[in-house]
Design a protein around this motif. Sequence first.
Motif, PDB file in Angstrom:
ATOM      1  N   THR B  66       0.785  -1.142  -0.029  1.00 39.86           N
ATOM      2  CA  THR B  66       0.085   0.034  -0.002  1.00 39.86           C
ATOM      3  C   THR B  66       0.717   1.317  -0.045  1.00 39.86           C
ATOM      4  OG1 THR B  66      -0.249  -0.269   2.277  1.00 39.86           O
ATOM      5  CG2 THR B  66      -1.951  -1.173   1.132  1.00 39.86           C
ATOM      6  N   PRO B 424      -7.132   8.365  -4.977  1.00 42.65           N
ATOM      7  CA  PRO B 424      -6.557   8.840  -3.745  1.00 42.65           C
ATOM      8  C   PRO B 424      -6.575   8.072  -2.655  1.00 42.65           C
ATOM      9  CG  PRO B 424      -8.596   9.949  -4.186  1.00 42.65           C
ATOM     10  CD  PRO B 424      -8.365   9.032  -5.533  1.00 42.65           C
ATOM     11  N   SER B 425      -7.653   7.148  -2.363  1.00 40.06           N
ATOM     12  CA  SER B 425      -7.827   6.316  -1.462  1.00 40.06           C
ATOM     13  C   SER B 425      -7.095   5.017  -1.626  1.00 40.06           C
ATOM     14  CB  SER B 425      -9.376   6.341  -0.776  1.00 40.06           C
ATOM     15  OG  SER B 425      -9.333   5.195  -0.291  1.00 40.06           O
ATOM     16  N   ARG B 426      -6.253   4.638  -0.694  1.00 41.46           N
ATOM     17  CA  ARG B 426      -5.613   3.367  -0.873  1.00 41.46           C
ATOM     18  C   ARG B 426      -6.723   2.092  -0.822  1.00 41.46           C
ATOM     19  NH1 ARG B 426      -1.273   4.069   3.427  1.00 41.46           N
ATOM     20  NH2 ARG B 426      -2.892   5.373   4.403  1.00 41.46           N
ATOM     21  N   LEU B 427      -7.586   2.196   0.128  1.00 41.76           N
ATOM     22  CA  LEU B 427      -8.660   1.123   0.526  1.00 41.76           C
ATOM     23  C   LEU B 427      -9.618   1.251  -0.962  1.00 41.76           C
ATOM     24  CD1 LEU B 427      -9.921   1.526   3.867  1.00 41.76           C
ATOM     25  CD2 LEU B 427      -9.234  -0.645   2.843  1.00 41.76           C
ATOM     26  N   GLN B 428      -9.826   2.523  -1.501  1.00 40.45           N
ATOM     27  CA  GLN B 428     -10.674   2.373  -2.442  1.00 40.45           C
ATOM     28  C   GLN B 428      -9.877   1.782  -3.876  1.00 40.45           C
ATOM     29  OE1 GLN B 428     -10.741   6.557  -3.875  1.00 40.45           O
ATOM     30  NE2 GLN B 428     -12.971   6.161  -4.826  1.00 40.45           N
ATOM     31  N   ILE B 430      -7.798  -0.682  -3.631  1.00 45.59           N
ATOM     32  CA  ILE B 430      -7.842  -2.246  -3.381  1.00 45.59           C
ATOM     33  C   ILE B 430      -9.259  -2.744  -3.810  1.00 45.59           C
ATOM     34  CG2 ILE B 430      -7.980  -3.958  -1.599  1.00 45.59           C
ATOM     35  CD1 ILE B 430      -5.750  -2.500   0.043  1.00 45.59           C
TER      36      ILE B 430
END
Lengths: 81, 461
Positions: B66, B424-428, B430
């Motif tokens: 990540t 921009p969001s790392r969870l997004q 994934i």
Amino acid sequence: MTDESTSHRCRVCGRSFPTERLLVLHRGVRHPGELADEELAAYREAYADEQSRLRSFRLRALGVLVLLYFGFLFLFALFAS
Amino acid sequence: MSRRLHRLAFAVVALSLLATGTALASNAAVGLSDASRDALDVPRWLYVATGGAAIGASALLASFVTDRRLVYAVHDWRRTVVGGAVAPLRALLALAGLLALGVVVLRGFTGPAIPTVNAAVLLVFVGGRAGVTMVAALVGNPWPALNPWRAVASAVPSGVRTYPDRLARWPAVAGILALVWLETTTSATDRPASLAALVLGYSVLTTLGAVVFGPDDWFANADPVSVFLRAYGRVAPLAWEDGRLTLRLPGMRLVEAYGTDEPHDSDVALAVALVWELTFSGFVTTTVGGDAVRAAVGVGLPPLAVYALLFLGGFAAFLGAYWGAARVATSRVPTARSAPALARRFGPSLFAIAAGYHLAHYLAFFVSLSPSLADVLTSPLSPPANPLVLTLPAWVGALGIASILLGHVLAVWVTHSTAYELFPSRLQAIRVQYPFVAVMVGYTAASLWLVSLPTAPPPFL
């Protein structure tokens, strides 16, 4: 896509985001040099928040990997002869 | 070649892939490879499931990465290999391309009628379809330099009309499907004269197109062979970037947009077409595929219609699956991007899958006929005196399975890297990958299943 997606617009590049949090993260990732102090603080907070959620995601992912690994180990033990 | 051995070797490869990153795993993998000496027989469903799981597991492992800086560093890593111009080499390659085209046409009409010793068939299918494509995917795309039609079209004034941008790569997608159709259903593969006629017809069409629209636009968008090889070339480590021959990590050019153009719907169709044409030709040459065609013909359908239905229907299904994945991705993740926009950015990862799949299909064919190809290259005008076909050891088949898996793992990383580029969001980043990875697991399972089936010539053709 919903109407609110246009409400959070990046003032530097004009991209719009569906939530405020995504805009905060976008600013930090794409325009780190143009952040005001409070924007920087908001980015740090959002980043740290995501960090803890990533940690729990990693635990779950690790769980799935272990399940997969042992699941297949048993399948091979049972069906491969 | 023993299918049993195939699957056995595969089980070892797949399990060690699954084991990557866990120290615990090593003991079990060693244990299994010990057991394999007493001919472990893996049921087919388990072999297919293990392959799918290996892809899913590698996606999960990728999601542990990540750190944006690491993802970008892998993506951006590059070294300049040759800095200057290499005009003399290009001219030499163009000459070689022109000579090869001449030999194909001449020997197609005048050479022996046995395909495995005819220079035309060997050059087009062993040299071109198998060989040049492999070089394009593994090393770098040599076609812009070799392309004989580009050499001709560049030598005369061209560009009477401008290429209509809205057509993008659609003509090439249609052309690739048409060529694969001709390859499967006509005698071009075993009657050298038909092949030579086909090559002549193709030469006239594509040279005309290049002269009318200008070689650069024509060969980048409309010419099926060039677009096909350019797509495979994007997987390769070597390519010209800003006039310099540049080394990058394999597949990393797939993360960016197509050359200087914006990615287009036709690029998604192109990527799916490359995966599908290999699946299709794999399917119809298995006994299961043959039986399915026979069953449909038994109901009263004309054989060609069955093949056409299968060919176009399967393509539509593969394409539909990919668009569906993009739609699911946009509904699961809050984003202002549309589903087609996502499909266009993630689509190129399929080129890595096609490259692995192409190796699995053509490596054994290429190696076993390479002595004949070498004969033909050294004395193009006389048939090989002693045509030699190599018998391959069983591990070459295992190499095919390994390349399918590696192609998919590369595609998983490309998807991961693209997601980090977009979100921009790392969870997004994934979460957005899940539907695309699910489609890839489906493609892997299908291709591994096909590779494991016994082969037979397709019926009614």
